[in-house]
Motif scaffolding. Sequence first.
Motif, short mmCIF file in Angstrom:
data_model
loop_
_atom_site.label_atom_id
_atom_site.label_comp_id
_atom_site.label_asym_id
_atom_site.label_seq_id
_atom_site.Cartn_x
_atom_site.Cartn_y
_atom_site.Cartn_z
N ASN A 583 -42.74 1.09 -13.82
CA ASN A 583 -42.98 1.41 -12.43
C ASN A 583 -44.11 2.43 -12.37
OD1 ASN A 583 -40.97 0.15 -10.37
ND2 ASN A 583 -39.67 0.67 -12.13
N PHE A 584 -44.21 3.18 -11.25
CA PHE A 584 -45.26 4.17 -11.09
C PHE A 584 -44.67 5.54 -10.71
CE2 PHE A 584 -47.17 0.03 -10.10
CZ PHE A 584 -48.22 0.02 -11.01
N PHE A 585 -43.50 5.83 -11.25
CA PHE A 585 -42.89 7.12 -10.98
C PHE A 585 -43.73 8.24 -11.60
CE2 PHE A 585 -39.02 4.42 -10.64
CZ PHE A 585 -38.65 4.76 -9.35
N THR A 586 -43.75 9.37 -10.92
CA THR A 586 -44.56 10.51 -11.38
C THR A 586 -43.70 11.77 -11.44
OG1 THR A 586 -45.23 10.98 -9.09
CG2 THR A 586 -46.68 9.56 -10.39
N GLY A 587 -44.32 12.83 -11.99
CA GLY A 587 -43.68 14.13 -11.99
C GLY A 587 -42.76 14.35 -13.18
N PRO A 588 -42.08 15.48 -13.20
CA PRO A 588 -41.20 15.82 -14.33
C PRO A 588 -39.88 15.07 -14.26
CG PRO A 588 -41.10 17.52 -12.64
CD PRO A 588 -42.14 16.53 -12.17
N ILE A 589 -39.09 15.21 -15.33
CA ILE A 589 -37.80 14.51 -15.39
C ILE A 589 -36.65 15.49 -15.58
CG2 ILE A 589 -38.87 12.41 -16.30
CD1 ILE A 589 -37.70 13.17 -19.05
N SER A 590 -36.84 16.71 -15.19
CA SER A 590 -35.80 17.72 -15.38
C SER A 590 -34.51 17.38 -14.64
CB SER A 590 -36.31 19.09 -14.94
OG SER A 590 -36.78 19.04 -13.59
N SER A 591 -34.60 16.57 -13.57
CA SER A 591 -33.39 16.19 -12.82
C SER A 591 -32.44 15.35 -13.67
CB SER A 591 -33.76 15.43 -11.55
OG SER A 591 -34.46 14.23 -11.87
N MET A 592 -32.95 14.75 -14.75
CA MET A 592 -32.10 13.94 -15.63
C MET A 592 -31.05 14.79 -16.35
SD MET A 592 -33.18 10.81 -15.32
CE MET A 592 -33.51 11.21 -13.61
N CYS A 593 -31.27 16.09 -16.40
CA CYS A 593 -30.35 16.95 -17.14
C CYS A 593 -28.95 16.97 -16.54
CB CYS A 593 -30.91 18.38 -17.21
SG CYS A 593 -32.37 18.54 -18.26
N ASN A 594 -28.83 16.57 -15.28
CA ASN A 594 -27.51 16.56 -14.64
C ASN A 594 -26.72 15.31 -14.95
OD1 ASN A 594 -28.03 19.03 -13.28
ND2 ASN A 594 -29.23 17.93 -11.73
N LEU A 595 -27.37 14.28 -15.50
CA LEU A 595 -26.71 12.98 -15.71
C LEU A 595 -26.12 12.92 -17.11
CD1 LEU A 595 -29.41 10.69 -14.04
CD2 LEU A 595 -27.55 11.97 -12.96
N THR A 596 -25.17 13.75 -17.39
CA THR A 596 -24.66 13.89 -18.76
C THR A 596 -23.80 12.73 -19.21
OG1 THR A 596 -22.82 15.20 -17.90
CG2 THR A 596 -24.76 16.40 -18.66
N ALA A 597 -23.46 11.79 -18.31
CA ALA A 597 -22.67 10.61 -18.70
C ALA A 597 -23.54 9.46 -19.18
CB ALA A 597 -21.80 10.15 -17.52
N LEU A 598 -24.86 9.64 -19.16
CA LEU A 598 -25.77 8.56 -19.52
C LEU A 598 -25.55 8.08 -20.95
CD1 LEU A 598 -29.24 9.59 -18.03
CD2 LEU A 598 -27.90 7.57 -17.42
N ASN A 599 -25.53 6.74 -21.12
CA ASN A 599 -25.59 6.19 -22.47
C ASN A 599 -26.87 5.40 -22.69
OD1 ASN A 599 -25.21 3.48 -21.56
ND2 ASN A 599 -23.00 3.79 -21.57
N ARG A 600 -27.63 5.18 -21.61
CA ARG A 600 -28.90 4.48 -21.75
C ARG A 600 -29.88 5.01 -20.70
NH1 ARG A 600 -29.85 -1.96 -20.61
NH2 ARG A 600 -32.11 -1.88 -20.47
N LEU A 601 -31.01 5.50 -21.17
CA LEU A 601 -32.05 6.02 -20.29
C LEU A 601 -33.39 5.43 -20.72
CD1 LEU A 601 -33.02 7.95 -18.06
CD2 LEU A 601 -33.23 9.72 -19.80
N ASP A 602 -34.00 4.65 -19.83
CA ASP A 602 -35.30 4.04 -20.12
C ASP A 602 -36.25 4.38 -18.97
OD1 ASP A 602 -37.50 2.55 -20.78
OD2 ASP A 602 -36.36 0.73 -21.28
#
Length: 988
Positions: A583-602
Motif C-alpha cells: 500500500n502507500f501507508f506513511t509515517g512511524p509504526i510506534s502504534s503497533m506497540c499496543n498490539l501485543t496479541a499479534l502473531n503476524r505483522l506484514d
Amino acid sequence: MDFYRRILSFLFIFIAINNKLVSGILETKCVKHDRIALLRFKKALVDDYSILDSWKNTTTARDCCRWRGVGCNNATGQVITLDLSGVWSEELEQILRLNGDIDSSLLSLSALSYLDLSGNSFTRIPEFIGSLKNLQHLKLSNVELTSPGIPDQLGDLSNLQTLDLATTPFVIKNTHWLSRLSSLKYLNLSYIDLSESVGLLHTAINLPSLVELQLVNCLLPNNTANSLLDPLTNLSNSFSVLDISSNYLPSSTIYPWLFDFSGSLSDINLSDNELLGAIPEAFGTFSNLKTLDLMNNGLKGDIPSSFRNLSRLRELHLSGNNMDQDLPSLFDNLPVRSLQVLDLYGNQLSGSLPDFTTFSALTELHLARNQLNGSFPRKFQQNSNLSILDLADNRINGLLPDLSVFGSLSELYFERNLLQGTLAERLGSLYNLQSLGASSNLFQDTISEHHVSNLSRLVYLDLSYNSLSLEISLDWSAPFQLDIISLSSCKLGISFPGWLKTQRNFSVLDISNAGINDTVPSWFWESLNPSFRYLNLSSNQIYGSVPNLISGKLPLIDFSSNSFSGNLPLFPIDTIALILNNNFFTGPISSMCNLTALNRLDLSNNNLSGKVPNCWNSFDSMNILNLENNRFTGAIPESIGALQYVSMMSMRGNNLTGEIPSSLRNCTGLQLLDLGENELSGNLPEWIDESFSMLLVLSLPSNRFNGSIPTSLCKLDKIQILDLSGNNISGNIPKCVYNLSGMSKASTDASIEYNAIGLDRTRLTSRAYYVFKALLQWKGKQSEYRKTLGLVVSLDLSSNRLTGEIPDQITSLVALVAVNLSRNSLTGPIPEHIGLLRRLDFLDLSRNHLVGGVPVSLSQLSNLGVLDLSFNNLSGRIPKSTQLQSFDMSSYAGNPSLCGAPLPNGCPGDSDGLKGGSENDDDKEDDGKLISSGFYVSVVVGFAFGFWGLCGSLLVSDSWRHEYFEFLKMVKDQALVRVEISFSRFHK
C-alpha cells in the motif's frame, strides 16, 4: 338485583382471601436448621462475583428454598438439592467461580440427595462427604483443587447413583473404594490421570448397577488388557453406554472384552485410539447399538456387511480413518431405515455419489475430504430429510442436480470440488438453508437478487474462487443477516458493495480480489460489528485513508495490495494478524506497540519511516514479522530477540545501520531471516550456528558486513539458501561447507510456508498460508521466489573479497541449483568433480583469478541453463560436448588462454584446413589402389564370419540373445535422452 350482586361480590372476595390464606399455609419454606447450615457453608466461601447474593438471613430473604441453587422437598421443606456449579460469563469470557473450603455444615443437610459443586475452586475434597448417606448424585467436574486427591470415604456413599469427577486434577491410584458403590449408574472420570490405576476399568465395568461409563482421555495404561482377563461379573442389560475415547489403546486391548457386552451396549465411543486393520464383523452382533464412534483411528478396508443387521443404529462416526471402499458398495452395507447420522469425513473413499435419499431417516451426511471422483446421480428417488450435507474437498464433477428434494437442508457444503455450470438457479428452493459453502469450483454464473431472495435464514455464505458475478444493486436490502461473508475473487463491480450496509451482524468479511476500485464509505467503518473477527479487503484497488478501528474480537485484518494511504490507524488492541503490505501507508509504526496479541505483522512495501520500535518484549506469540521495503532507519532494536517463536523475519530494503543484535540468538524458531539491502555492518555473528538450527533461508546481501565467513555457519544443517553477496567479507570459503546437509538433499516441498489465516467454515485456520519468499540474483536479474522457494537450493557469495581456492567439498552439496561465487579474488582451479552437482541450473564463477582448465565433468550438467566463467585465467581447450558448446562466447570471455568452440580461436594441434588440389588428387589415386580383388574377398569373408558369429550365437544362447537386445535398448534410450537434451539446449 343489586342485593344479589353484592352477595356474589362478597363471595368472590371471600374465596380469593381464603385461597390466599390456604396457599400461604401450604407454601414450602425451608427448615431453620437447614437455613443456618447453608449460611455457615456460605461463610467458608469467597464469593467474588456475588453468586450467592440471594443467600441472606433477612426477613424478606429468609426462605432458603428460594435461594439460588437450592431445592427443597415440597412436603418437609428440607434441602434436597444444592446446585452451585460455576457460571459461564459471556461478558467476561470466563467461568465465575466460588473459592474457599467445602464446610462440614453440609452434614447438617440430612436430606441432601443432589450436590453439584462443578467448576469452582476449593482447597480439597473433604473426607466427610462420605458421610452424606442420602446422597445420590455427586458432581465435582472441572473443580480446581489446592490439594488434589479423592478420599476413600467416597466409597461409603452406598446410595450414590451419579459420580462425575471429570477434568478434576486427580491422579487416581487406589480404586478399592470404587468397588463399594453398588448403586452407581453413571461414572465419569474423564481427563483424570489413571495411568497408575491398572485395575480401574475392570472394577468399573463390574459395578452391578452401572449404566454409563465415561473415561475420556484418562491415560489408561497399556497393560489395561491384562486386568480385563479376570472374569467379568457385570454382563447384565444395565451397562449400555461406554466412552473410552482418546486413550490410544490398541485393538488387542479393547476388542477381547468389548464383545462380551454385545447384548447390552447401545452407545460405544472408541474414537482417538489405536484401532488398526479392518472393522470386525462382530460389531454387527450389537443388537441394541444406537451410536458407534470409531473416528480418528487407523481402520481401513470396508464396512462389514454385518452392519446391515444393526436395525437400531442411528449414528455411525468413522471420520479420520483410512477406509477405502467404493462408496456405493459401502452404502449397501448400512441399515437403510434407522441411520440418521453418517460421518465418513477424512477417509479414502472413492466412486460416484449414490442416491442417498433412500436412507429415509438420514439427517446428516459427512463425506468431506475423501477421493470421490464421480458426479451426482441424475435423479433422486424421493424427498430427503437431510439437514446437513458435506461433500467438500473431493473431486466431484459435473453439474449440480435439482436440489428441490432437499427442502430440509440447513447446511450444504461442496467447496473445493470440480463442479461446473450454473449455481444460482439451484438455490431458490432451499428455504431452510443457513450455511452454503460453494468455494473453489468451476461455476460460471451470474447471481442476482432474486436468486437469493428466498434464503431468509442464511448466515454463512462462501462463494469464493469461482467465476461468479454478483449483480446486486447498491441499495438492495437483503432478506438475511449474514455472520460469514466470503466472496473472494467474485466480481462485485468497481463500486464498494452498498448492500453490505444492511448486514449488521457479520463477524467475517472477505471481499478480496473482487475488482473494487473505490473508497471505503464512512458508513462501513462506522457500522463495523464490534465483534468482527476477520476483515479481508486485499487485492483490490481501494484507495483513501483508513480510520481508527478500535473494536473487534481477536480480529485478523488484511488490507494488502490496495492503494490505501496516510498514517497507520489504530487497530483493536487484541488484533491477532495485521497484513497491510503493498500500500502507500506513511509515517512511524510506534502504534503497533499496543498490539501485543499479534502473531503476524506484514507492513512490507509501504512508505513507512522512522525507527523500528523497541517494544518487542511483549509480543509473546509473534510468528511472522515482515517490515521489508520501507524507509526505516537506525539500528535493529535489542528487544527483537524477545520474539523467540518467530518463524519468518524480514527487514530487507530499508536503511538500517549497526550490527546484528546479539539478542537475535534467542529467536531459535527462525526459518527465514532476510536483512538484505540495508547498511548493516560488523562481522557475521559466531553464535549463528547454535541459535538457528531451524533456519532454511539466510539472506544478508548488499550490506557492509566484513571479516571472514565463520565456520559456525557450517552447522546450519537445514539451510537451503545462503546469500552473503555484496558485502566486504574476506578470507577463504570454509572447507566445512560439506556439513550444510540441507544443500545435499533435494526438497520435495515447492513452497516454504507458515500456516496462517484464512476462512474455513467457522474456524479461521488452515485455508490460507503465509508463503515465504526470497529475492535471488538469478540469470542476470533479481527474481522473487515464492511458491517454488522450497525447491531452490542456492549458495551466493558473490561480490565480496574472498580469496583462496574453491574447496572441493562444495561438490558434495549435490542439491544445489544455483552457485554464484563471482566478483571475488578466488584462485586455483575449478573443482574437478563439479559435475557431481547434477541439479545445477546456474553457475557463475566469473571475475575471479581461477586457473587451469574447464573440468570435463561440467559437460555432465544437463540441467545447466546459465554458465559464466568469464574474466579468469582459465586455459586449455573447452571440453567438447553439446552442453558446453550451447553457451555463447560471453560465458568464456576474458580468458586469453582458453580455446575451442564456442570461442573463435582454435586450439594448438587443430587441423589447418584443406590442402591443395593436386595433393587431393594423389590421395584419391592412392585410395583407389587399395580397393583390389583381395579387398572384396576380405569383406565377404569378414561379413560371413561376423554376421553368423553374432547371429548364430544369438540363435543358440537364450541368455546371450537377452543381453544383446537389452544392450540395444540401452543404446536407444541413451540416444533419445541425448536428442532430448540437444533439443532443449537448442530452444534455450
